[in-house]
Design an enzyme around this catalytic site. Structure first.
Site, PDB file in Angstrom:
ATOM      1  N   HIS A 206     -65.611 -18.056  38.695  1.00 10.42           N
ATOM      2  CA  HIS A 206     -65.474 -17.245  37.483  1.00 10.42           C
ATOM      3  C   HIS A 206     -65.706 -18.077  36.225  1.00 10.42           C
ATOM      4  O   HIS A 206     -66.054 -17.542  35.180  1.00 10.42           O
ATOM      5  CB  HIS A 206     -64.143 -16.500  37.489  1.00 10.42           C
ATOM      6  CG  HIS A 206     -64.178 -15.364  38.454  1.00 10.42           C
ATOM      7  ND1 HIS A 206     -63.666 -15.458  39.718  1.00 10.42           N
ATOM      8  CD2 HIS A 206     -64.766 -14.140  38.378  1.00 10.42           C
ATOM      9  CE1 HIS A 206     -63.912 -14.333  40.366  1.00 10.42           C
ATOM     10  NE2 HIS A 206     -64.575 -13.508  39.577  1.00 10.42           N
ATOM     11  N   ARG A 313     -65.172  -6.441  34.518  1.00  6.37           N
ATOM     12  CA  ARG A 313     -64.115  -7.279  35.099  1.00  6.37           C
ATOM     13  C   ARG A 313     -62.921  -7.265  34.139  1.00  6.37           C
ATOM     14  O   ARG A 313     -62.821  -8.130  33.260  1.00  6.37           O
ATOM     15  CB  ARG A 313     -64.614  -8.714  35.264  1.00  6.37           C
ATOM     16  CG  ARG A 313     -65.638  -8.919  36.365  1.00  6.37           C
ATOM     17  CD  ARG A 313     -65.937 -10.401  36.523  1.00  6.37           C
ATOM     18  NE  ARG A 313     -66.601 -10.706  37.758  1.00  6.37           N
ATOM     19  CZ  ARG A 313     -67.928 -10.838  37.885  1.00  6.37           C
ATOM     20  NH1 ARG A 313     -68.709 -10.675  36.855  1.00  6.37           N
ATOM     21  NH2 ARG A 313     -68.445 -11.135  39.058  1.00  6.37           N
ATOM     22  N   ARG A 349     -63.501  -1.844  36.878  1.00  5.41           N
ATOM     23  CA  ARG A 349     -62.844  -2.353  38.082  1.00  5.41           C
ATOM     24  C   ARG A 349     -61.391  -2.639  37.755  1.00  5.41           C
ATOM     25  O   ARG A 349     -61.089  -3.286  36.742  1.00  5.41           O
ATOM     26  CB  ARG A 349     -63.515  -3.647  38.537  1.00  5.41           C
ATOM     27  CG  ARG A 349     -62.746  -4.242  39.707  1.00  5.41           C
ATOM     28  CD  ARG A 349     -63.382  -5.455  40.259  1.00  5.41           C
ATOM     29  NE  ARG A 349     -63.163  -6.628  39.434  1.00  5.41           N
ATOM     30  CZ  ARG A 349     -63.703  -7.808  39.714  1.00  5.41           C
ATOM     31  NH1 ARG A 349     -64.500  -7.920  40.762  1.00  5.41           N
ATOM     32  NH2 ARG A 349     -63.473  -8.848  38.945  1.00  5.41           N
ATOM     33  N   GLU A 448     -66.091  -6.179  49.707  1.00  9.22           N
ATOM     34  CA  GLU A 448     -66.166  -7.629  49.516  1.00  9.22           C
ATOM     35  C   GLU A 448     -65.563  -8.376  50.706  1.00  9.22           C
ATOM     36  O   GLU A 448     -65.496  -9.602  50.716  1.00  9.22           O
ATOM     37  CB  GLU A 448     -65.379  -8.078  48.279  1.00  9.22           C
ATOM     38  CG  GLU A 448     -65.302  -7.097  47.172  1.00  9.22           C
ATOM     39  CD  GLU A 448     -64.715  -7.668  45.897  1.00  9.22           C
ATOM     40  OE1 GLU A 448     -65.309  -8.583  45.326  1.00  9.22           O
ATOM     41  OE2 GLU A 448     -63.661  -7.172  45.471  1.00  9.22           O
ATOM     42  N   ASN A 471     -70.251 -11.900  45.947  1.00  7.18           N
ATOM     43  CA  ASN A 471     -69.656 -13.219  45.684  1.00  7.18           C
ATOM     44  C   ASN A 471     -68.546 -13.476  46.689  1.00  7.18           C
ATOM     45  O   ASN A 471     -68.422 -14.556  47.261  1.00  7.18           O
ATOM     46  CB  ASN A 471     -69.059 -13.276  44.272  1.00  7.18           C
ATOM     47  CG  ASN A 471     -70.100 -13.074  43.196  1.00  7.18           C
ATOM     48  OD1 ASN A 471     -71.284 -13.210  43.465  1.00  7.18           O
ATOM     49  ND2 ASN A 471     -69.676 -12.730  41.994  1.00  7.18           N
ATOM     50  N   ASP A 472     -67.726 -12.443  46.887  1.00 12.49           N
ATOM     51  CA  ASP A 472     -66.648 -12.579  47.865  1.00 12.49           C
ATOM     52  C   ASP A 472     -67.119 -12.279  49.284  1.00 12.49           C
ATOM     53  O   ASP A 472     -66.713 -12.952  50.221  1.00 12.49           O
ATOM     54  CB  ASP A 472     -65.492 -11.637  47.498  1.00 12.49           C
ATOM     55  CG  ASP A 472     -64.644 -12.238  46.398  1.00 12.49           C
ATOM     56  OD1 ASP A 472     -64.299 -13.428  46.506  1.00 12.49           O
ATOM     57  OD2 ASP A 472     -64.347 -11.538  45.419  1.00 12.49           O
ATOM     58  N   ARG A 482     -66.007 -20.099  47.734  1.00 13.52           N
ATOM     59  CA  ARG A 482     -67.049 -19.961  46.713  1.00 13.52           C
ATOM     60  C   ARG A 482     -66.946 -20.996  45.597  1.00 13.52           C
ATOM     61  O   ARG A 482     -67.853 -21.144  44.797  1.00 13.52           O
ATOM     62  CB  ARG A 482     -67.057 -18.525  46.147  1.00 13.52           C
ATOM     63  CG  ARG A 482     -65.808 -18.141  45.395  1.00 13.52           C
ATOM     64  CD  ARG A 482     -65.726 -16.636  45.144  1.00 13.52           C
ATOM     65  NE  ARG A 482     -66.168 -16.247  43.828  1.00 13.52           N
ATOM     66  CZ  ARG A 482     -66.031 -15.029  43.313  1.00 13.52           C
ATOM     67  NH1 ARG A 482     -65.469 -14.054  44.040  1.00 13.52           N
ATOM     68  NH2 ARG A 482     -66.445 -14.747  42.113  1.00 13.52           N
ATOM     69  N   CYS A 519     -72.916  -5.744  42.931  1.00 13.68           N
ATOM     70  CA  CYS A 519     -72.619  -6.364  41.632  1.00 13.68           C
ATOM     71  C   CYS A 519     -72.288  -7.849  41.733  1.00 13.68           C
ATOM     72  O   CYS A 519     -71.844  -8.444  40.750  1.00 13.68           O
ATOM     73  CB  CYS A 519     -71.492  -5.614  40.939  1.00 13.68           C
ATOM     74  SG  CYS A 519     -69.987  -5.582  41.901  1.00 13.68           S
TER      75      CYS A 519
HETATM   76  C1  PEP Z   1     -67.924 -10.170  43.811  1.00 14.39           C
HETATM   77  O1  PEP Z   1     -67.027 -10.647  44.511  1.00 14.39           O
HETATM   78  O2  PEP Z   1     -69.127 -10.158  44.139  1.00 14.39           O
HETATM   79  C2  PEP Z   1     -67.604  -9.606  42.492  1.00 14.39           C
HETATM   80  C3  PEP Z   1     -68.511  -8.987  41.783  1.00 14.39           C
HETATM   81  O3  PEP Z   1     -66.357  -9.791  42.010  1.00 14.39           O
HETATM   82  P1  PEP Z   1     -65.795 -11.177  41.433  1.00 14.39           P
HETATM   83  O4  PEP Z   1     -66.934 -12.137  41.281  1.00 14.39           O
HETATM   84  O5  PEP Z   1     -65.135 -10.889  40.143  1.00 14.39           O
HETATM   85  O6  PEP Z   1     -64.832 -11.609  42.496  1.00 14.39           O
HETATM   86 MG    MG Z   2     -65.004 -10.210  44.071  1.00  9.41          MG
END
Ligand code: PEP
Ligand code: MG
Length: 595
Positions: A206, A313, A349, A448, A471-472, A482, A519
């Site tokens: 993040h 977010r 979200r 996710e 991402n998750d 990550r 996303c």
């Molecule tokens: C993800 O996990 O892809 C996502 C968009 O949420 P974040 O990156 O905030 O965990």
């Molecule tokens: Mg996520």
């Protein structure tokens, strides 16, 4: 409190050296380095020769004199600002720098052990502080804290590092740190921070996401850059390619100058796409929306012609606040976004707190495995006093624009039903209070976690859409943190397991007549656009700055060709080969984007 001035510039000449990490926020920055100290770090250790002892001791004396002067300056500033009594704490700090026993001990030990002065001083000061902290006397325990504080200052001066706080920056610098938290990144002053680079971190941390949203060029995952650079070094940071040059040569500077001109020309041509539809050559509409973190991102979102916001977010709205924002405050914020993106939609979200986003006012517990812990929807379901004001605020905003809601980190059906039940309670309360909201506000689940992807055919009956958070999803599927730069080579979006999970999700939603968005950061990776279209994703939500590039990619592709391409990819078992084919496909269709 004001902080220490930066240590003196240490270089600016010398031969060029190149370091490579992951470029996570585009842009090129040039300037002087400010290395932030990490307060829990042990100083490096190395052997010295007997003849080096006197120069080590003279470094030590200089560092003590600098520290002494810094403490005196700070004392003067504080007593001017808040009165002499509070500045008295620094008298104790001065006693530490003048403490003969401690200083004699350092000199005695370096003569015997022949290690560098940072190491010797650290060892001696730690031993003093530990002994004092173990004595059952509050006064002496306080002195242990003073020793620790002064020791850190002396070490920072010895090692040419600045304090963790950025308050002391008066001139623009490039920040170098072991790691930065999202809340540190978000408070960076764009005029004083030209860019940053960290030892740790991955593309989907993040901190990286915030940097790109704030438009600060950044590189993460440089392993040991904090020990390679010193405050005052002159560097060039390339956030596109993840390259950092110490003492950039004339040739490098010239090359960057010309590349910058070419990039600006491509950027300008992309800007012309702003009002064109996000459709493939054979007419398939891929909704191209933007991810947003901060209210100030809104301008860039609108400038780049996003079809709404595919991921807001909201946790960044909670960051650096003493208490969680009230329902009314949140309502105003969501309403502002909903009105700004009309006639498109805003997908809010719900709070995804935990993992690498810890917000003291809401969630301050420490966990051994925060990404597998009390995060996102798991936390919210158990904390209705935090969750319900947010749900009510989102529902209320739905009366002012096209607003949807989605839950992060859904792991299965029972959890999704629980979240929906709490949402239903909020609807009932609002009805009873006569407060307007959209009765048919769409509700989505983020996919996710592999368990959610694998049960997506069951989950789809409880929602109106899915949004895949890769991402998750990638980190949980391949079991690769990550944030961990050591194993970032294993974090591969083209792993066959990831492709299968995405396909499972799009098949489930399409079968139920619903849609799927994506996303995660890969939505903005133009090498993967053909694959994502071929896998049946209906919406891509990307960082606003890269949106025009993704639009150009979509407009250059045929959806039927992407589908056939994915059929071939699904037969392969090697992630690297899949990535190679994706890059080749992309470079064939839109070579100009790879300039
Ligand atoms: C993800 O996990 O892809 C996502 C968009 O949420 P974040 O990156 O905030 O965990
Ligand atoms: Mg996520």
């Amino acid at each position: 409190m004001d902080e220490l001035p930066l240590p003196e510039t240490t270089s600016g000449t010398g031969s060029e050296q190149i370091f490579t990490g992951q470029g996570v926020s585009p842009g090129v920055a040039r300037g002087l380095v400010c290395v932030l100290a990490s307060d829990d770090e042990e100083p490096p250790v190395w052997n010295i020769e007997a003849e080096d002892i006197s120069s080590e001791l003279s470094r030590f004396e200089t560092a003590l004199l600098t520290t002494r002067q810094q403490i005196l300056d700070m004392q003067a500033r504080i007593s001017e600002a808040i009165g002499a009594r509070d500045a008295g704490i620094f008298d104790a700090h001065l006693l530490v720098v003048d403490d003969c026993t401690l200083l004699e001990e350092v000199k005695r030990i370096i003569e015997i052990e022949h290690f560098n002065i940072e190491h010797i001083f650290f060892k001696v000061a730690m031993r003093y502080a530990r002994t004092l902290s173990e004595i059952d006397d509050p006064y002496l325990r306080e002195r242990a804290l003073d020793i620790n504080d002064v020791m850190r200052r002396v070490l920072r001066n010895l090692m040419g590092k600045a304090s963790r706080s950025l308050d002391h920056l008066t001139e623009p610098h490039i920040i170098i740190a072991k790691d930065l938290t999202p809340s540190e990144t978000v408070t960076m002053d764009r005029d004083l921070v030209l860019g940053f680079a960290t030892d740790a971190g991955g593309r989907t941390s993040h901190t990286a996401i915030m940097a790109s949203s704030l438009n600060i060029p950044a590189i993460v995952g440089l392993h040991d850059i904090t020990s390679q650079l010193r405050t005052g070094d002159h560097i060039l940071l390339d956030g596109y390619a993840g390259k950092l040059y110490r003492n950039p040569s004339e040739q490098t500077l010239w090359e960057y100058g010309t590349v910058e001109i070419r990039r600006e020309a491509v950027q300008e041509s992309l800007f012309q796409l702003r009002d064109t539809p996000s459709k493939t050559r054979d007419g398939k509409h891929i909704i191209l929306s933007a991810n947003i973190e901060l209210p100030q991102d809104l301008e860039v979102v609108l400038d780049n012609g996003a079809e709404g916001i595919g991921l807001y977010r909201t946790e960044f709205f909670y960051l650096n606040k003493e208490a969680p924002p009230s329902e009314d405050e949140q309502h105003e914020n969501y309403r502002l976004f909903a009105e700004a993106v009309k006639p498109h939609s805003l997908i809010v979200r719900t709070l995804d707190i935990g993992g690498d986003k810890l917000i003291d006012s809401v969630h301050s517990i420490s966990e051994a495995n925060p990404f597998l812990g009390w995060r996102a929807i798991r936390f919210c379901i158990e904390q209705p006093q935090i969750f319900k004001p947010q749900l009510r605020a989102i529902l209320r905003a739905s009366a002012h624009g096209k607003v949807s809601i989605m839950y992060p980190m859904i792991s299965g059906l029972a959890e999704l039903k629980q979240a929906n039940a709490i949402l239903e309670e909020c609807r009932q309360e609002l009805r009873a209070e006569g407060i307007p909201f959209n009765e048919s506000m769409p509700v989505g689940a983020m996919i996710e976690i592999p368990s959610a992807a694998l049960t997506s055919d069951q989950l789809i009956h409880e929602v109106d859409f899915f949004s895949i958070g890769t991402n998750d999803l990638i980190q949980y599927t391949i079991a690769v943190d990550r944030l961990n730069e050591r194993i970032s080579n294993l974090y591969v979006p083209t792993h066959p397991a990831v492709l299968r999970l995405i396909r499972t999700v799009t098949t489930a939603s399409r079968g139920a007549g619903k849609w799927t968005g994506l996303c995660g950061e890969i939505a903005g990776d133009i090498t993967l656009t053909p694959m994502l279209i071929g896998l049946g994703v209906d919406e891509l939500s990307v960082g606003a700055g890269i949106l025009p590039r993704v639009k150009r990619a979509i407009q250059s592709l045929e959806s039927v060709e992407c589908e056939a391409f994915v059929e071939e990819l699904m037969k392969l078992d090697d992630a690297a080969e899949i990535q190679r084919l994706c890059t080749e496909m992309a470079a064939t269709h839109y070579p100009e984007l790879f300039e």
